[in-house]
Write a protein that holds these residues in place. Structure first.
Motif, short mmCIF file in Angstrom:
data_model
loop_
_atom_site.label_atom_id
_atom_site.label_comp_id
_atom_site.label_asym_id
_atom_site.label_seq_id
_atom_site.Cartn_x
_atom_site.Cartn_y
_atom_site.Cartn_z
N ILE A 180 0.85 -1.21 0.00
CA ILE A 180 0.00 0.00 0.00
C ILE A 180 0.88 1.25 0.00
CG2 ILE A 180 -1.58 1.35 1.44
CD1 ILE A 180 -2.84 -1.31 2.33
N THR A 181 1.96 1.22 0.78
CA THR A 181 2.86 2.38 0.84
C THR A 181 3.45 2.68 -0.54
OG1 THR A 181 3.43 1.79 3.11
CG2 THR A 181 4.89 3.35 1.99
N GLN A 182 3.92 1.66 -1.22
CA GLN A 182 4.48 1.85 -2.56
C GLN A 182 3.43 2.37 -3.54
OE1 GLN A 182 7.73 1.76 -3.32
NE2 GLN A 182 7.94 1.40 -1.09
N LYS A 183 2.22 1.88 -3.40
CA LYS A 183 1.15 2.34 -4.29
C LYS A 183 0.83 3.81 -4.03
CE LYS A 183 -3.39 0.96 -6.01
NZ LYS A 183 -4.49 -0.02 -5.90
N LEU A 184 0.83 4.21 -2.76
CA LEU A 184 0.56 5.60 -2.42
C LEU A 184 1.69 6.52 -2.89
CD1 LEU A 184 -0.83 5.17 1.22
CD2 LEU A 184 -2.13 5.92 -0.77
N LEU A 185 2.93 5.99 -2.86
CA LEU A 185 4.06 6.80 -3.26
C LEU A 185 4.20 6.92 -4.78
CD1 LEU A 185 6.76 5.55 -0.70
CD2 LEU A 185 5.79 7.85 -0.82
N ASN A 186 3.83 5.86 -5.48
CA ASN A 186 4.13 5.82 -6.91
C ASN A 186 2.90 5.90 -7.82
OD1 ASN A 186 6.88 5.38 -6.29
ND2 ASN A 186 6.47 3.20 -5.95
N GLY A 187 1.75 5.53 -7.29
CA GLY A 187 0.56 5.53 -8.14
C GLY A 187 -0.34 6.71 -7.85
N GLU A 188 -1.59 6.59 -8.29
CA GLU A 188 -2.56 7.64 -8.01
C GLU A 188 -2.94 7.55 -6.52
OE1 GLU A 188 -7.02 9.01 -9.42
OE2 GLU A 188 -5.86 7.65 -10.67
N PHE A 189 -2.91 8.69 -5.84
CA PHE A 189 -3.09 8.68 -4.39
C PHE A 189 -4.52 8.29 -4.03
CE2 PHE A 189 -3.36 10.17 -0.07
CZ PHE A 189 -2.09 9.89 0.43
N ASP A 190 -4.64 7.28 -3.17
CA ASP A 190 -5.94 6.77 -2.76
C ASP A 190 -6.09 7.00 -1.25
OD1 ASP A 190 -8.20 5.34 -2.06
OD2 ASP A 190 -7.77 3.66 -3.41
N VAL A 191 -6.98 7.91 -0.88
CA VAL A 191 -7.16 8.26 0.53
C VAL A 191 -7.67 7.08 1.33
CG1 VAL A 191 -8.37 9.80 2.13
CG2 VAL A 191 -7.57 10.69 -0.06
N THR A 192 -8.44 6.19 0.71
CA THR A 192 -8.95 5.01 1.40
C THR A 192 -7.82 4.11 1.88
OG1 THR A 192 -10.91 5.07 -0.01
CG2 THR A 192 -10.54 3.06 1.24
N LEU A 193 -6.80 3.95 1.02
CA LEU A 193 -5.64 3.14 1.40
C LEU A 193 -4.88 3.80 2.55
CD1 LEU A 193 -4.27 2.06 -2.11
CD2 LEU A 193 -5.64 0.71 -0.51
N LEU A 194 -4.77 5.15 2.50
CA LEU A 194 -4.10 5.87 3.60
C LEU A 194 -4.84 5.64 4.90
CD1 LEU A 194 -1.93 7.89 4.59
CD2 LEU A 194 -3.59 9.71 4.11
N ASP A 195 -6.17 5.64 4.87
CA ASP A 195 -6.96 5.38 6.08
C ASP A 195 -6.62 4.03 6.69
OD1 ASP A 195 -8.40 7.71 6.47
OD2 ASP A 195 -10.06 7.11 5.17
N GLN A 196 -6.37 3.04 5.83
CA GLN A 196 -6.04 1.71 6.34
C GLN A 196 -4.70 1.72 7.06
OE1 GLN A 196 -6.40 -1.44 3.38
NE2 GLN A 196 -8.06 -0.34 2.33
N VAL A 197 -3.71 2.40 6.47
CA VAL A 197 -2.38 2.46 7.09
C VAL A 197 -2.45 3.23 8.41
CG1 VAL A 197 -0.01 3.27 6.82
CG2 VAL A 197 -1.24 2.32 4.84
N VAL A 198 -3.14 4.36 8.40
CA VAL A 198 -3.26 5.18 9.61
C VAL A 198 -4.01 4.40 10.70
CG1 VAL A 198 -4.30 7.27 10.60
CG2 VAL A 198 -3.11 7.38 8.41
#
Length: 449
Positions: A9-27
């Motif tokens: 998920i971190t790599q996807k957030l850093l390199n792909g289109e930013f997905d706030v839903t994925l950030l919510d999961q990490v947080v």
């Protein structure tokens, strides 16, 4: 979600289109105390925070995140960009950040229910706005104060938050700026704030005179207290400010402590021109009249402090600060004939406060008593030789001579009797020992526990 999922998920957030839903999961994992992936999630957030372009997604995070901690993360990313990248950002991006932050604050602080619900988050956004002001105001945003004052007149709820912003700005410019901004920048901001203060003061005056909103009155008094350390003296002594503080807000229990903070700032101003001396005397006399309506100098404050509520205890501590600070700054001003009675009454009040069994309050009072004792000692021996045997009676004031030193001591003698009792009661208890004979027949000393 396992550790590998967090890394993916971190790599996807850093390199792909930013997905706030994925950030919510990490947080969510990072702030879950029982999550087995908490360490990996925290590491991921640190990586994201260090990403150079993540600030561009801050608005999406703040607007769309479902996890409250994700929104705070978004604000933190934005803060970091403002502090470290602001000067190299294109003008349109800087304007975009300004518009977003201002718009978000106005939207959230225009609704009373939403403002109460989001109080902490709005406070964080206010700090972000102040970071922008430290970069942009006054040179690139000269209309900021006018805009803020103008918007404050449209809504009491919005005005309440605008007062918080002004308070933060004053603290940043006059209290915390030494280690954060270059001297020239601080100088320009101080000059601008001074130059435009008449608008701010008029707003404060209007609120204090007309508003019935408790929250707004409270924050206005708090903001005013921050201003009183640096504003031109004309705003204090050539307006109705002191009269309003004493006769409207000090007498009201809900605003008494905030008004007392303001009066303490005024009362401890010193090294001013002699023309202000009568104004300080009048302030002190009127203050004691209002205080007399609350309790008399004979009142035992110890039970009120021990059994009273938090506001009562805070009031007694703030009263110690006012009386101690005022007497240290203006003792000589009050020693004229016309204010002798007020001076002694004020000191009797300080004796009562000194009797309260609380270390910090006693320390505050002790500073004033130390100052008085030292001053009396020096004035006593300034005009007469301490080692002159013929002057022994004069030193002890046994003859009632009207020298300056002895007359001052005579003036304070009723108060000093009470101070002695307070000092004795607060002296450190000496070590208790027993003299006994040990098993060898030797006389020894034992310490009692």
């Amino acid at each position: 979600m396992n550790t590998n999922d967090v890394e993916a998920i971190t790599q996807k957030l850093l390199n792909g289109e930013f997905d706030v839903t994925l950030l919510d999961q990490v947080v969510g994992a990072a702030y879950d105390p029982v999550s087995p992936h908490r360490a990996a999630a925290n590491k991921a957030l640190m990586q994201l925070q260090e990403a150079p372009d993540l600030w561009k997604a801050a608005d999406s995070i703040i607007e769309k995140a479902q996890n409250p901690q994700s929104r705070f993360f978004g604000v933190q990313v934005l803060d970091d960009a403002i502090k470290t990248r602001w000067k190299i950002l294109p003008a349109e991006q800087r304007d975009g950040i300004k518009s977003f932050v201002v718009g978000k604050i106005i939207k959230m602080s225009s609704d009373e229910a939403l403002m109460k619900q989001e109080k902490v988050f709005i406070g964080k956004m206010n700090l972000t706005l102040v970071e922008i002001l430290k970069q942009e105001w006054p040179h690139n945003w000269p209309s900021f104060i006018s805009d803020l004052v103008g918007s404050s007149k449209t809504s009491e709820i919005l005005c309440e938050n605008n007062m918080q912003i002004l308070k933060l700005l004053s603290e940043e410019v006059f209290d915390f700026s030494r280690d954060q901004m270059v001297t020239e920048k601080v100088k320009r901001m101080k000059e601008s704030l001074n130059g435009e203060f008449s608008q701010i003061f008029q707003l404060c005056e209007f609120v204090l005179e007309h508003s019935q909103h408790p929250g707004l009155i409270k924050v206005t008094l708090q903001t005013l207290q921050r201003f009183l350390t640096w504003i031109p003296l004309g705003f204090i002594f050539q307006t109705k400010l002191i009269e309003v503080l004493l006769n409207k807000f000090f007498v009201e229990p809900t605003t008494r402590n905030y008004a007392l903070d303001c009066l303490t700032e005024i009362g401890t101003l010193q090294d001013l021109e002699p023309q202000y001396d009568p104004l300080f005397r009048q302030l002190f006399v009127t203050f004691l009249q209002r205080l007399g309506d609350i309790f008399t100098p004979e009142t035992d404050l110890a039970p009120a402090f021990e059994y009273g509520n938090e506001d009562d205890r805070m009031f007694i501590q703030k009263l110690a600060l006012f009386l101690s600070g005022f007497l240290k700054a203006h003792l000589k001003v009050l020693e004229v004939q016309e204010s002798h009675q007020a001076l002694i009454t004020g000191m009797f009040y300080l004796v009562r406060v000194s009797e309260v069994k609380e270390t910090e309050i006693f320390r505050i009072c002790l500073e004033a008593w130390h100052m008085l004792a030292e001053d009396l000692y020096k004035s006593e021996h300034k005009n007469q030789g301490f080692y002159d045997r013929g002057s022994a009676n004069r030193v002890l004031n046994l003859n009632g001579d009207a020298t300056n030193g002895s007359s001052r001591k005579f003036l304070y003698s009723p108060v000093l009797s009470g101070v002695r009792l307070v000092m004795i009661a607060n002296m450190a208890k000496p070590e208790e020992v027993l003299i006994v004979e040990d098993e060898n027949g030797d006389i020894v000393r034992e310490t009692t526990k």
